[in-house]
Design a protein around this motif. Structure first.
Motif, PDB file in Angstrom:
ATOM      1  N   GLY A  11      42.271 108.993  37.128  1.00 27.22           N
ATOM      2  CA  GLY A  11      40.710 107.988  37.607  1.00 27.22           C
ATOM      3  C   GLY A  11      41.885 106.962  38.364  1.00 27.22           C
ATOM      4  O   GLY A  11      40.782 106.239  39.165  1.00 27.22           O
ATOM      5  N   GLU A  12      42.662 106.899  37.489  1.00 24.70           N
ATOM      6  CA  GLU A  12      43.096 105.378  38.424  1.00 24.70           C
ATOM      7  C   GLU A  12      44.490 106.212  38.943  1.00 24.70           C
ATOM      8  O   GLU A  12      44.649 105.482  40.049  1.00 24.70           O
ATOM      9  CB  GLU A  12      44.110 103.660  37.601  1.00 24.70           C
ATOM     10  N   ARG A  13      45.144 106.586  39.341  1.00 27.22           N
ATOM     11  CA  ARG A  13      46.119 107.322  39.627  1.00 27.22           C
ATOM     12  C   ARG A  13      46.282 109.177  39.433  1.00 27.22           C
ATOM     13  O   ARG A  13      46.026 109.327  37.919  1.00 27.22           O
ATOM     14  CB  ARG A  13      47.974 106.057  39.184  1.00 27.22           C
ATOM     15  N   ARG A  14      47.161 109.463  39.873  1.00 21.36           N
ATOM     16  CA  ARG A  14      47.921 111.045  39.759  1.00 21.36           C
ATOM     17  C   ARG A  14      49.418 110.355  38.953  1.00 21.36           C
ATOM     18  O   ARG A  14      50.200 109.598  39.916  1.00 21.36           O
ATOM     19  CB  ARG A  14      47.882 111.613  40.847  1.00 21.36           C
ATOM     20  N   ALA A  42      40.889 113.489  34.098  1.00 20.61           N
ATOM     21  CA  ALA A  42      42.248 113.815  32.302  1.00 20.61           C
ATOM     22  C   ALA A  42      41.834 112.239  32.063  1.00 20.61           C
ATOM     23  O   ALA A  42      42.095 110.905  32.489  1.00 20.61           O
ATOM     24  CB  ALA A  42      43.791 113.850  32.503  1.00 20.61           C
ATOM     25  N   LEU A  43      41.928 112.272  30.441  1.00 23.01           N
ATOM     26  CA  LEU A  43      41.499 111.236  29.775  1.00 23.01           C
ATOM     27  C   LEU A  43      42.241 111.522  28.450  1.00 23.01           C
ATOM     28  O   LEU A  43      42.373 112.531  28.165  1.00 23.01           O
ATOM     29  CB  LEU A  43      39.747 110.880  29.188  1.00 23.01           C
ATOM     30  N   GLY A  44      42.304 110.247  27.523  1.00 30.12           N
ATOM     31  CA  GLY A  44      43.391 110.790  26.530  1.00 30.12           C
ATOM     32  C   GLY A  44      42.600 111.375  25.099  1.00 30.12           C
ATOM     33  O   GLY A  44      42.871 111.811  23.952  1.00 30.12           O
ATOM     34  N   GLY A  45      41.115 112.112  25.176  1.00 30.16           N
ATOM     35  CA  GLY A  45      40.623 112.449  24.326  1.00 30.16           C
ATOM     36  C   GLY A  45      39.281 111.181  23.459  1.00 30.16           C
ATOM     37  O   GLY A  45      39.411 109.934  23.775  1.00 30.16           O
ATOM     38  N   LEU A  46      37.836 111.793  22.931  1.00 35.00           N
ATOM     39  CA  LEU A  46      37.366 110.935  22.458  1.00 35.00           C
ATOM     40  C   LEU A  46      37.702 110.419  21.412  1.00 35.00           C
ATOM     41  O   LEU A  46      39.200 111.275  20.080  1.00 35.00           O
ATOM     42  CB  LEU A  46      35.918 111.927  22.489  1.00 35.00           C
ATOM     43  N   VAL A  47      37.400 109.426  20.450  1.00 38.14           N
ATOM     44  CA  VAL A  47      37.832 108.957  19.360  1.00 38.14           C
ATOM     45  C   VAL A  47      36.020 108.535  18.436  1.00 38.14           C
ATOM     46  O   VAL A  47      35.812 108.103  18.842  1.00 38.14           O
ATOM     47  CB  VAL A  47      37.942 107.610  19.611  1.00 38.14           C
ATOM     48  N   ASP A  48      36.981 108.599  17.218  1.00 38.07           N
ATOM     49  CA  ASP A  48      35.299 109.198  16.539  1.00 38.07           C
ATOM     50  C   ASP A  48      36.534 107.543  15.153  1.00 38.07           C
ATOM     51  O   ASP A  48      37.263 108.055  14.882  1.00 38.07           O
ATOM     52  CB  ASP A  48      35.546 110.655  15.681  1.00 38.07           C
ATOM     53  N   PHE A 333      45.036 115.672  25.908  1.00 37.60           N
ATOM     54  CA  PHE A 333      43.812 114.778  26.833  1.00 37.60           C
ATOM     55  C   PHE A 333      42.829 116.154  27.058  1.00 37.60           C
ATOM     56  O   PHE A 333      42.722 117.105  26.338  1.00 37.60           O
ATOM     57  CB  PHE A 333      44.657 114.967  28.116  1.00 37.60           C
ATOM     58  N   VAL A 334      41.990 115.481  27.600  1.00 31.89           N
ATOM     59  CA  VAL A 334      40.854 116.191  27.347  1.00 31.89           C
ATOM     60  C   VAL A 334      40.041 115.877  29.559  1.00 31.89           C
ATOM     61  O   VAL A 334      40.284 114.965  29.962  1.00 31.89           O
ATOM     62  CB  VAL A 334      38.954 116.040  27.292  1.00 31.89           C
ATOM     63  N   LEU A 335      39.731 117.213  29.724  1.00 32.64           N
ATOM     64  CA  LEU A 335      39.399 117.309  31.069  1.00 32.64           C
ATOM     65  C   LEU A 335      38.405 117.594  31.913  1.00 32.64           C
ATOM     66  O   LEU A 335      37.538 118.628  30.778  1.00 32.64           O
ATOM     67  CB  LEU A 335      40.471 118.914  32.066  1.00 32.64           C
ATOM     68  N   VAL A 336      38.002 116.512  32.229  1.00 25.86           N
ATOM     69  CA  VAL A 336      36.144 116.247  32.713  1.00 25.86           C
ATOM     70  C   VAL A 336      36.244 116.719  33.633  1.00 25.86           C
ATOM     71  O   VAL A 336      36.626 116.319  34.109  1.00 25.86           O
ATOM     72  CB  VAL A 336      35.086 115.156  31.776  1.00 25.86           C
ATOM     73  N   ALA A 337      34.904 117.157  34.085  1.00 26.10           N
ATOM     74  CA  ALA A 337      34.646 117.001  35.689  1.00 26.10           C
ATOM     75  C   ALA A 337      34.192 115.833  36.115  1.00 26.10           C
ATOM     76  O   ALA A 337      34.047 115.552  37.464  1.00 26.10           O
ATOM     77  CB  ALA A 337      32.943 117.819  36.151  1.00 26.10           C
ATOM     78  N   TYR A 338      33.351 115.210  35.349  1.00 25.00           N
ATOM     79  CA  TYR A 338      33.176 113.878  35.776  1.00 25.00           C
ATOM     80  C   TYR A 338      32.716 112.419  34.640  1.00 25.00           C
ATOM     81  O   TYR A 338      33.368 112.681  34.164  1.00 25.00           O
ATOM     82  CB  TYR A 338      31.554 113.333  36.475  1.00 25.00           C
ATOM     83  N   ARG A 339      33.129 111.318  35.539  1.00 26.14           N
ATOM     84  CA  ARG A 339      33.443 111.091  34.224  1.00 26.14           C
ATOM     85  C   ARG A 339      31.741 110.414  33.719  1.00 26.14           C
ATOM     86  O   ARG A 339      31.223 108.677  33.977  1.00 26.14           O
ATOM     87  CB  ARG A 339      33.806 108.661  35.101  1.00 26.14           C
ATOM     88  N   THR A 340      30.769 111.255  32.951  1.00 27.18           N
ATOM     89  CA  THR A 340      29.581 110.490  32.350  1.00 27.18           C
ATOM     90  C   THR A 340      29.454 111.090  31.029  1.00 27.18           C
ATOM     91  O   THR A 340      30.607 111.614  30.598  1.00 27.18           O
ATOM     92  CB  THR A 340      28.863 111.598  33.091  1.00 27.18           C
ATOM     93  N   LEU A 341      28.658 111.053  30.157  1.00 28.28           N
ATOM     94  CA  LEU A 341      27.976 111.080  29.401  1.00 28.28           C
ATOM     95  C   LEU A 341      28.047 112.381  29.155  1.00 28.28           C
ATOM     96  O   LEU A 341      28.578 113.526  28.019  1.00 28.28           O
ATOM     97  CB  LEU A 341      27.181 110.220  28.588  1.00 28.28           C
ATOM     98  N   ALA A 342      27.797 113.000  30.008  1.00 29.26           N
ATOM     99  CA  ALA A 342      27.018 115.099  29.840  1.00 29.26           C
ATOM    100  C   ALA A 342      28.125 115.403  29.879  1.00 29.26           C
ATOM    101  O   ALA A 342      28.787 116.482  29.264  1.00 29.26           O
ATOM    102  CB  ALA A 342      25.667 114.762  30.809  1.00 29.26           C
ATOM    103  N   ALA A 343      29.202 115.348  30.728  1.00 27.51           N
ATOM    104  CA  ALA A 343      30.400 115.925  31.740  1.00 27.51           C
ATOM    105  C   ALA A 343      31.292 115.439  29.688  1.00 27.51           C
ATOM    106  O   ALA A 343      31.787 116.746  28.801  1.00 27.51           O
ATOM    107  CB  ALA A 343      31.281 115.525  32.775  1.00 27.51           C
TER     108      ALA A 343
END
Length: 361
Positions: A11-14, A42-48, A333-343
């Motif tokens: 989201g900021e860099r490759r 790519a995000l680091g993953g969700l956190v509970d 990491f998790v890979l999502v289509a977009y930076r949205t809650l639905a994704a």
């Protein structure tokens, strides 16, 4: 994915990272074959940030016959979380400190990264019977100084509890809380506190508690003070709504929770701007794979969608010292289509310690 290199857009860099044979991030080598993750963010993953992995419902902890199933439940719950892209879990208290060791004994790649509290700390009649260590409030700092097990990185306090005819009553005064926090910090631990009574959040914030749980009666001053030191707030909105629905309509308790939820709607939109680390938690109100629903509740209560995504992902990761894409860390990491809650609710790819857990590409 182990033994390969991957290229990711954060989201900021490759970035280009290698994954070694143990499933950890390393500098990529030219000899490493490339693993194509496809397109996406790519995000680091969700956190509970407020889980109780030993239980699916409070009765799993309060009913003696059900406690014997804790090991099986922990194993199931961590697997459920991985399947949903939850790669870091903060367990906010247990009825048996042995469950800390059970959780840590599960293979690292078969569970999220975890930070755990040991047994709850309360006072006599200040929580469910036999669930917490019950102590004299004046001895809170001594109890925390000897808190076990050693692997517990957090201390969980029950800050208040309902008494018949009196509503939620604080278990500790501000001076005791401050001494307890100081004792915890000296031992390298952080403190989380259950707060339902109107007086408790303010006392806890002023005492230096690290994470306010629920906190429906935070004030603007509390938010400002907590934000000034980048403290955390886990509102557990869906758990609080479920509590309200379980109460008798028109009762004093139902009215109090409704008042607190209205207060939350007023304060939450400005909390992150003030520096508060807002985090999301399942807290027995959600299935362990449904954490993204709490993110939607944060959005509905006033966070922007981008801030709600932050509350589910990189915000708590930074607060908990679990940076993403750092050499030596597990390749997560998790890979999502977009930076949205639905994704986020249905990630395309979930990777834990270099192992592909979910692949929806």
């Amino acid at each position: 994915m182990r033994g390969h290199q991957v290229e990711l857009w954060t989201g900021e860099r490759r970035i280009r990272m290698g994954v070694d044979a143990a499933g950890r991030w390393v500098a990529p080598e030219s000899t490493m074959p490339r693993y194509d993750v496809g397109s996406g963010l790519a995000l680091g993953g969700l956190v509970d940030a407020h889980a109780h992995l030993t239980a699916a419902a409070i009765t799993d902890m309060t009913d003696e016959p059900r406690r014997t199933g804790a090991v099986a439940r922990i194993t199931k719950h961590v697997a459920d979380q991985l399947g949903a892209g939850v790669l870091l879990t903060l367990d906010k208290g247990t009825m048996d400190p042995a469950t800390v060791e059970v959780t840590l004994g599960i293979g690292e790649a078969d569970r999220p990264e975890v930070q755990l509290a040991g047994r709850f700390l309360a006072v006599p009649e200040g929580y469910y019977a036999d669930l917490a260590i019950e102590l004299d409030p004046s001895c809170l700092d001594e109890a925390i100084a000897s808190y076990g097990p050693a692997a517990a990185q957090w201390v969980k306090l029950i800050g208040d509890w309902p008494r018949r005819g009196a509503g939620a009553v604080p278990n500790f005064d501000e001076a005791a809380l401050r001494r307890g926090v100081e004792a915890a910090h000296r031992s390298g631990r952080r403190v989380a506190i259950h707060t339902a009574a109107p007086e408790t959040p303010g006392m806890a914030v002023r005492a230096g508690v690290d994470s306010i749980e629920h906190g429906l009666f935070m004030t603007e001053d509390d938010v400002a003070e907590l934000g000034a030191r980048n403290g955390a707030w886990v509102p557990t909105i869906l758990a609080m709504e479920a509590l309200s629905e379980a109460m008798r309509p028109g009762s004093t308790g139902a009215a109090l929770v409704a008042e607190g939820l209205a207060n939350l709607r007023r304060l939450l939109p400005g909390a992150m701007e003030a520096g508060v680390v807002v985090m999301a938690g399942t807290d027995l109100a959600l299935a362990y794979e449904d954490l993204a629903r709490e993110g939607m509740a944060l959005f509905e209560y006033g966070l922007s969608e981008d801030d709600a995504v932050t509350a589910l992902t990189e915000g708590p990761r930074r607060f908990l010292g679990a940076g993403s894409f750092l050499a030596g860390n597990c390749a997560d990491f998790v890979l999502v289509a977009y930076r949205t809650l639905a994704a986020l609710a249905e990630p395309r790819l979930v990777v834990r310690c270099g192992n592909v857990v979910v692949d929806r590409r």
